[in-house]
Write a protein that holds these residues in place. Sequence first.
Motif, PDB file in Angstrom:
ATOM      1  N   GLU A 166      44.741  46.301  51.111  1.00 20.41           N
ATOM      2  CA  GLU A 166      45.065  47.608  51.678  1.00 20.41           C
ATOM      3  C   GLU A 166      46.492  48.053  51.360  1.00 20.41           C
ATOM      4  O   GLU A 166      47.455  47.339  51.623  1.00 20.41           O
ATOM      5  N   GLU A 167      46.607  49.216  50.709  1.00 19.06           N
ATOM      6  CA  GLU A 167      47.858  49.868  50.365  1.00 19.06           C
ATOM      7  C   GLU A 167      48.729  49.071  49.396  1.00 19.06           C
ATOM      8  O   GLU A 167      49.898  49.394  49.182  1.00 19.06           O
ATOM      9  N   CYS A 168      48.150  48.025  48.801  1.00 19.96           N
ATOM     10  CA  CYS A 168      48.919  47.213  47.849  1.00 19.96           C
ATOM     11  C   CYS A 168      48.276  47.143  46.461  1.00 19.96           C
ATOM     12  O   CYS A 168      48.954  47.298  45.447  1.00 19.96           O
ATOM     13  N   LEU A 169      46.977  46.914  46.465  1.00 22.83           N
ATOM     14  CA  LEU A 169      46.305  46.677  45.187  1.00 22.83           C
ATOM     15  C   LEU A 169      44.864  47.150  45.285  1.00 22.83           C
ATOM     16  O   LEU A 169      44.169  46.870  46.255  1.00 22.83           O
ATOM     17  N   HIS A 170      44.436  47.872  44.274  1.00 29.60           N
ATOM     18  CA  HIS A 170      43.041  48.298  44.193  1.00 29.60           C
ATOM     19  C   HIS A 170      42.644  48.307  42.723  1.00 29.60           C
ATOM     20  O   HIS A 170      43.169  49.101  41.938  1.00 29.60           O
ATOM     21  N   ILE A 171      41.763  47.387  42.362  1.00 33.92           N
ATOM     22  CA  ILE A 171      41.304  47.323  40.980  1.00 33.92           C
ATOM     23  C   ILE A 171      39.784  47.374  40.947  1.00 33.92           C
ATOM     24  O   ILE A 171      39.105  46.997  41.908  1.00 33.92           O
ATOM     25  N   GLU A 172      39.283  47.820  39.827  1.00 32.17           N
ATOM     26  CA  GLU A 172      37.839  47.882  39.600  1.00 32.17           C
ATOM     27  C   GLU A 172      37.559  47.206  38.270  1.00 32.17           C
ATOM     28  O   GLU A 172      38.219  47.506  37.277  1.00 32.17           O
ATOM     29  N   PHE A 173      36.633  46.261  38.263  1.00 30.43           N
ATOM     30  CA  PHE A 173      36.314  45.649  36.978  1.00 30.43           C
ATOM     31  C   PHE A 173      34.826  45.731  36.715  1.00 30.43           C
ATOM     32  O   PHE A 173      33.992  45.736  37.621  1.00 30.43           O
ATOM     33  N   GLU A 174      34.518  45.829  35.427  1.00 35.37           N
ATOM     34  CA  GLU A 174      33.153  46.094  35.002  1.00 35.37           C
ATOM     35  C   GLU A 174      32.813  45.226  33.794  1.00 35.37           C
ATOM     36  O   GLU A 174      33.598  45.099  32.864  1.00 35.37           O
ATOM     37  N   TYR A 175      31.621  44.604  33.841  1.00 34.00           N
ATOM     38  CA  TYR A 175      31.085  43.860  32.703  1.00 34.00           C
ATOM     39  C   TYR A 175      29.827  44.568  32.220  1.00 34.00           C
ATOM     40  O   TYR A 175      29.114  45.198  33.007  1.00 34.00           O
ATOM     41  N   ASN A 176      29.541  44.420  30.926  1.00 34.98           N
ATOM     42  CA  ASN A 176      28.445  45.207  30.348  1.00 34.98           C
ATOM     43  C   ASN A 176      27.063  44.766  30.809  1.00 34.98           C
ATOM     44  O   ASN A 176      26.114  45.545  30.785  1.00 34.98           O
ATOM     45  N   ASP A 184      26.558  34.961  22.799  1.00 31.31           N
ATOM     46  CA  ASP A 184      26.791  36.371  23.108  1.00 31.31           C
ATOM     47  C   ASP A 184      28.286  36.643  23.278  1.00 31.31           C
ATOM     48  O   ASP A 184      29.128  35.733  23.202  1.00 31.31           O
ATOM     49  N   CYS A 185      28.615  37.896  23.530  1.00 29.93           N
ATOM     50  CA  CYS A 185      29.995  38.314  23.782  1.00 29.93           C
ATOM     51  C   CYS A 185      30.035  39.106  25.086  1.00 29.93           C
ATOM     52  O   CYS A 185      29.256  40.052  25.268  1.00 29.93           O
ATOM     53  N   ILE A 186      30.907  38.703  25.988  1.00 30.25           N
ATOM     54  CA  ILE A 186      31.102  39.437  27.241  1.00 30.25           C
ATOM     55  C   ILE A 186      32.068  40.583  26.979  1.00 30.25           C
ATOM     56  O   ILE A 186      33.203  40.369  26.538  1.00 30.25           O
ATOM     57  N   LEU A 187      31.619  41.785  27.232  1.00 32.64           N
ATOM     58  CA  LEU A 187      32.463  42.967  27.096  1.00 32.64           C
ATOM     59  C   LEU A 187      32.690  43.566  28.479  1.00 32.64           C
ATOM     60  O   LEU A 187      31.771  43.631  29.294  1.00 32.64           O
ATOM     61  N   GLY A 188      33.904  43.989  28.734  1.00 39.41           N
ATOM     62  CA  GLY A 188      34.195  44.588  30.027  1.00 39.41           C
ATOM     63  C   GLY A 188      35.564  45.232  30.043  1.00 39.41           C
ATOM     64  O   GLY A 188      36.248  45.318  29.017  1.00 39.41           O
ATOM     65  N   LYS A 189      35.961  45.673  31.220  1.00 42.63           N
ATOM     66  CA  LYS A 189      37.286  46.267  31.374  1.00 42.63           C
ATOM     67  C   LYS A 189      37.706  46.176  32.833  1.00 42.63           C
ATOM     68  O   LYS A 189      36.883  46.075  33.739  1.00 42.63           O
ATOM     69  N   VAL A 190      39.004  46.180  33.029  1.00 38.16           N
ATOM     70  CA  VAL A 190      39.594  46.156  34.370  1.00 38.16           C
ATOM     71  C   VAL A 190      40.441  47.413  34.531  1.00 38.16           C
ATOM     72  O   VAL A 190      41.358  47.657  33.731  1.00 38.16           O
ATOM     73  N   ASN A 191      40.126  48.215  35.536  1.00 36.91           N
ATOM     74  CA  ASN A 191      40.878  49.441  35.824  1.00 36.91           C
ATOM     75  C   ASN A 191      41.799  49.218  37.013  1.00 36.91           C
ATOM     76  O   ASN A 191      41.362  48.744  38.065  1.00 36.91           O
ATOM     77  N   PHE A 192      43.059  49.577  36.859  1.00 40.68           N
ATOM     78  CA  PHE A 192      44.027  49.454  37.951  1.00 40.68           C
ATOM     79  C   PHE A 192      44.160  50.821  38.617  1.00 40.68           C
ATOM     80  O   PHE A 192      44.778  51.740  38.083  1.00 40.68           O
ATOM     81  N   LEU A 193      43.584  50.948  39.808  1.00 39.21           N
ATOM     82  CA  LEU A 193      43.583  52.216  40.533  1.00 39.21           C
ATOM     83  C   LEU A 193      44.801  52.359  41.434  1.00 39.21           C
ATOM     84  O   LEU A 193      45.264  53.467  41.701  1.00 39.21           O
TER      85      LEU A 193
END
Length: 294
Positions: A166-176, A184-193
Motif C-alpha cells: 500500500e502506497e509503496c509498490l504496485h506492479i503487474e506481471f504477465e506471462y504468455n 519452450d520459451c517463457i515470454l512475459g513482462k513486468v509493469n511498474f505502476l
Amino acid sequence: MFGKKAEVVLELDNLEGRKTATFKESSGKEVSLPVYTGNEDISGRLVVNMKRGKKIEHQGIKVELIGRIDITYERNQTSDFVSMSRELEPPGTINESATIPFSFNKVDKQFETYQGRFCKVRYIIKTTILRKNFSSNIVNEQEISVLNTTNEAEDSTSIKMEVGIEECLHIEFEYNKHKYHLKDCILGKVNFLLVRIRIKYMEIAIIRRETIGAGAQATNENETVAKYEVMDGAPVRGEFIPIRVFLGAFDLTPTYYNVNNKFSVRHFLNLVLVDEEDRRYFKQQEIVLWRKDL
C-alpha cells in the motif's frame, strides 16, 4: 563376468542409433541410459561365453523387468510398480557357450524415469542364473530410461497477477501462458505502476517442488532449478521490463501429479524483487511442464 568359468553379458537389442538420456545420480555422477517409450517392447539376450572345459550347473535362468520407486527422504523406501519375470531356461547345466533371447512385449510403463532430490523412478532389466547357493547367483543388470511425449492442447491463456504494498509498490506481471514444453520459451513482462521504494534488482527463479506422500502427511521439498536476473537497478513508474526465459537451457522434467501414490513433482515461477535494504518481495505462480518430443 563369472570368474574363470564363463563370461556372462546382458545385451539389449537395437541400441545402435537409439537415443540416450543423461541423468545425474545422487553422487553427482552423470549416467547415460538408452531411451524407450512407455508402450515400446524391450528385447535382448543373455550371452554366456563358456571357458573351454568348464560348466555351470544351475537351478534355472530368468529375466526380470522391474519398475522401481526410491524415496530417500528421512529414510529409504523402495517399492516396485512393475515386476515381471520370464523363465528362460529350466534347471540344468551349461556346457558350452549360448545366446538366450528374451522379450517384454506390451508392458505399460506409465511413469517416466525421474532422478530428483529425494525421489527416483528407475527401470531395470535383470537376468539371473540361479545356483544352489543363493550368494553365488550370476546376476546382470541393465538400467534403461522411459520417456513419454504428450500432446498438450495449445495454450493461449496468459497469466496476469499483481503485487502491491500500500502506497509503496504496485506492479503487474504477465506471462504468455501457463503450460510449456521442456524446450519452450517463457515470454512475459513486468509493469511498474507505482514505485516509492528503491528496487536494487529483480530475478525470476524456476522452483521444482517434490511432494512426498499425500494429504496431511505430505512433505514438500523445494529446489531452485534455475535463476535468472531480469533487471538490475531501480525502475520508475510506467516502466516495463520484458521477460524471456529459454527452458531448454535448464535441467527440467515434466510435471508429475501422482506417481503411484508416492510423490508428485510440480514447478513454479518465482518473481523476486529486492530493495536497497535487502527486503524481498515475491510472487509465485505454478506452471505446467510437458515433453513435446524426445
